[in-house]
Design an enzyme around this catalytic site. Structure first.
Site, mmCIF file in Angstrom:
data_model
loop_
_atom_site.group_PDB
_atom_site.id
_atom_site.type_symbol
_atom_site.label_atom_id
_atom_site.label_comp_id
_atom_site.label_asym_id
_atom_site.label_seq_id
_atom_site.Cartn_x
_atom_site.Cartn_y
_atom_site.Cartn_z
ATOM 1 N N ASP A 1 -17.182 7.709 -0.700
ATOM 2 C CA ASP A 1 -15.837 7.600 -0.127
ATOM 3 C C ASP A 1 -15.474 8.989 0.402
ATOM 4 O OD1 ASP A 1 -13.220 6.809 0.498
ATOM 5 O OD2 ASP A 1 -12.517 6.805 -1.579
ATOM 6 N N CYS B 1 -16.253 2.302 1.529
ATOM 7 C CA CYS B 1 -15.080 1.464 1.805
ATOM 8 C C CYS B 1 -14.571 1.645 3.232
ATOM 9 C CB CYS B 1 -13.977 1.770 0.798
ATOM 10 S SG CYS B 1 -13.533 3.524 0.746
ATOM 11 N N ARG C 1 0.866 -1.195 0.000
ATOM 12 C CA ARG C 1 0.000 0.000 0.000
ATOM 13 C C ARG C 1 0.890 1.228 0.000
ATOM 14 N NH1 ARG C 1 -5.022 1.914 3.748
ATOM 15 N NH2 ARG C 1 -5.995 0.385 2.360
ATOM 16 N N ARG D 1 -13.681 -7.826 3.443
ATOM 17 C CA ARG D 1 -12.275 -7.629 3.079
ATOM 18 C C ARG D 1 -11.470 -8.874 3.449
ATOM 19 N NH1 ARG D 1 -10.155 -2.733 2.620
ATOM 20 N NH2 ARG D 1 -8.684 -3.843 1.304
ATOM 21 N N HIS E 1 -7.651 0.498 -6.060
ATOM 22 C CA HIS E 1 -7.842 -0.233 -4.792
ATOM 23 C C HIS E 1 -8.598 -1.531 -5.103
ATOM 24 C CE1 HIS E 1 -7.828 -0.972 -0.635
ATOM 25 N NE2 HIS E 1 -8.706 -0.097 -0.192
ATOM 26 N N GLN F 1 -10.396 -3.899 -2.447
ATOM 27 C CA GLN F 1 -11.632 -3.342 -1.887
ATOM 28 C C GLN F 1 -12.827 -3.685 -2.779
ATOM 29 O OE1 GLN F 1 -12.206 -1.319 1.075
ATOM 30 N NE2 GLN F 1 -14.294 -1.859 0.517
#
Ligand code: CP
Ligand code: NVA
Length: 330
Positions: A230, A271, A107, A316, A134, A137
């Protein structure tokens, strides 16, 4: 059967719809096995490096718990404490870690970095978020949508907010691949990158999805099955952009009035982390400075029955586990 062994997951752009569906099905099976008490450990003795140049709760914990559930070991490398990003290049880091580990999660900031890691490490590399994408996700989001609706294709997902951030990009790619109708609902200044939009529209011709962009709330939300939002300012962006983003994005806050315009029973996804009240440091700061207690979503929507954000967060774990099992197990 599909063989994803040794594949990296840098973006869903690199995966076919059947490969993505395979990962979702594997995640569903792994989830059932875990709660049924019959999970088989398929990663015994594997070692995994977790590189986090930006902070994380869900992604880090999902990789760690998934690894432990499957019998693997992890090493966490944070933004300080290793040579990465300071004394040593990514190319050298990749070749060192590639000789010690069986998989690397990364990341950070640039998509180029995760690509370079994958190019030189010789083991699977998984993108745990970059400025551009991402992908893990989106797998969790799609598993959640499938659990709620039974299927993905033909559903309409509206992303409200910064239409060109990592989540918006990743969702647009995933939707185009999987036949989910995607609408970016954003002010013109934050419309998706034109190149990526056109690539996704082309992909969508194969899956039967439509990919559209609008700044009109009413036309976007009509018939929506999934309202997704988001944060308005992403990790790595300057604190100073808050003022401008608040001005641009306040009309796109997800509130009950917006949810009522969607299809009956539409669900809300985020998310996370979310700024739906003042209970965070930045939330308190924004409340003080701008007099707003909620940003991208109101507390009422976030806490409503329609909100599936914690199912999504849990997924996740199962989807990241599926990615590791599919790409790393022998
Ligand atoms: N959604 C997500 O990636 O959360 P973290 O930043 O906590 O990993
Ligand atoms: N767009 C957000 C996503 C966090 C999971 C960020 O990059 O900060």
């Amino acid at each position: 059967a599909f063989n994803l062994k040794n594949r990296s997951l840098l973006t869903l752009m690199d995966f076919s719809s059947r490969e993505i569906q395979y990962l979702l099905d594997l995640a569903r099976d792994l989830k059932r096995a875990k709660y049924g008490g019959y999970e088989q450990k398929r990663l015994i003795g594997k070692n995994i490096a977790l590189i986090f140049e930006k902070d994380s709760t869900r992604t880090r914990c999902a990789f760690e718990v998934a690894a432990y559930d499957q019998g693997a070991n992890v090493t966490y490398l944070g933004s300080s404490g290793s040579q990465i990003g300071k004394k040593e290049s990514i190319k050298d880091t990749a070749r060192v870690l590639g000789r010690m580990y069986d998989g690397i999660e990364y990341r950070g900031y640039s998509q180029k970095t995760v690509e370079e890691l994958a190019e030189y490490a010789d083991i699977p590399v998984w993108n745990g978020l970059t400025d551009e994408d991402h992908p893990t996700q989106v797998l969790a989001d799609f598993l959640t949508i499938q659990e709620q609706y039974g299927s993905l294709a033909g559903k309409k997902l509206v992303f409200c907010g910064d239409g060109r951030n990592n989540m918006a990009n990743a969702l647009m790619i995933g939707c185009a691949k999987m036949g989910v109708n995607y609408t970016a609902l954003s002010p013109k200044q934050l419309y998706p990158n034109t190149d990526l939009l056109e690539r996704c529209q082309l992909l969508a011709q194969e899956s039967g999805a439509t990919i559209s962009v609008t700044d009109n709330v009413d036309s976007a939300i009509t018939d929506a099955d999934i309202i997704y939002t988001d944060v308005w300012v992403s990790m790595g962006e300057a604190e100073s952009v808050w003022k401008e983003r608040i001005a641009l994005l306040t009309p796109y806050q997800v509130d009950m009035a917006m949810m009522h315009k969607a299809k009956d029973g539409a669900i809300f996804l985020h998310c996370l982390p979310a700024m739906h009240n003042e209970e965070t440091v930045i939330g308190r700061e924004i409340a003080k400075q701008f007099g707003l207690s909620a940003l991208e979503v109101t507390e009422e929507v976030f806490e409503s029955k329609q909100s599936k954000v914690f199912e999504q967060a849990e997924n996740r774990l199962h989807t990241i586990k599926a990615v590791m099992v599919a790409t790393m197990s022998s």
